[in-house]
Write a protein that holds these residues in place. Sequence first.
Motif: not given
Length: 503
Positions: A224-240
């Motif tokens: 899913l991260k490969k298919k939707h990089p922008d979505v997961f970038r937001n998810v991971e940046s939120f935790r950071q």
Amino acid sequence: MNFSILGNMREAEDHSELFQDLNLDALVKDINEGMEDYDVAPLFRRLPKTKRDVTYRQELLQEIDKEFEIELWEFHHAIKRAKATEQELEEMENTSSAAHWHLLAAYTYFSALERLVTYVEKRAPKSQGWQEFVRVFREKMTEPEVVRLQEKVTSTYEAISELRYSFRIEGDHVAILPRIVEEDFLGEMVEKYPHMFPSPNTIPNLLPGSLESTKLEERLYRYLKKKHPDVFRNVESFRQERPTFFHEDVLRFHEEISFYLAYMKFYRYMTNSGYDFCFPSFVETRMSVKDGYDLVLAYQNQLQGKTTISNDYYYEAKERFFIVTGPNQGGKTTFGRSVGQLVYFALLGFPVPAREAKLPYFDGVMTHFSVEESMESGRGKLKEELVRLSDMMQGEKRRQFVIINELFTSAATFDALEMGHRVIQYFMDRECYGIYVTHVDELAKENAQIVSMVAQLVENADHRLMRSYKVVRKPAEGKGYVESIVEQYGLGYHDIVRRLGHV
């Protein structure tokens, strides 16, 4: 922020002897059961600061009907879930799975807060407590930083919730594919088995598994991260960027509302079991209670299927002290405890165990129950009692409700009478009300301030005197107490004659 849904409270006091005398320790432990995320027991030992703070609690509690209570429990459980998730995530690496659960916890947190504030707002509450709650938290939620944070959480959550995928299973092989199945399997399950999904809207659309991801789930995240990089970038940046999103004032409210909910859960259980409760009204002098009962005993009796005796009692005009006499095991101590419990819970601002209650506002409750000799101190029973009594008389406390139970039992009758008179007069001189349970009938001689109350005996079918556990206003009757003991142990004249005839 200084807002507290509990109102202003006094500094913590040592109520250990009071709680022991009134049997409140075990009761509070039972009330606290199920609230382990916060130990609300210490809050039972802190009284509201003033009469106004007591009525502050009464008014906001009276607005909590069953629907409102359900909303509060929803909020309580949601914040509890979010906290539990965050605590578990502290031990996890900063993976996509951990970031996803961190986002879900934040979404749960903000959704619960928004839902509760909106709900209370729509109710247009009349009590000061709930009006302040709406004002304070609505202001909090409209702060620019909070608005930006909540918008980011919501938009990121909605984006990840829209992701869809399919599994194809062929033997030992599992393939992850774009969504090709049109049927809503989860929706079908919810419709067919609603009891299995009490809150279907809280089921994450990405992965409904546990926090610790499996190998299959890890593969899915990578896909899913490969298919939707922008979505997961937001998810991971939120935790950071936001490793924590809780607000201290929200967590304080969560703890404080847990205190109310714990008592209300117990209160609902008892009322559903047929026991009366009421919000007491505060009056200037006269105290009047109808069908008051020992709450601790009632709870134990309810669990065992037994009945509980209630009593009516009142003070009139200048009356200040009940002198309670009667047979041993006749309900005198239980009566004293029941009144002490009622006054204490009234001062907490809670519904009290009675059908109706009116009482003056007391500054506190003090108790002195009979003590055993202390082998460690080397003091006798009488000295142990006097030492504890001296502590009660320190500081010139006024307008207290005082419960004294079986004091000076080891002293000679004349000494017990003289000391009893002085103790009672000491407290009455300081505008105190109270109860004095005693075996000394002479203390019950009535005057304008003293009321004699007697634990009643009734005749059974065999014309024997039995304890009714009712306590009523009437002159002391020492003779009846002796007769009941004589009959209980078969020591009457005819019993002895009959036994001697067999010797």
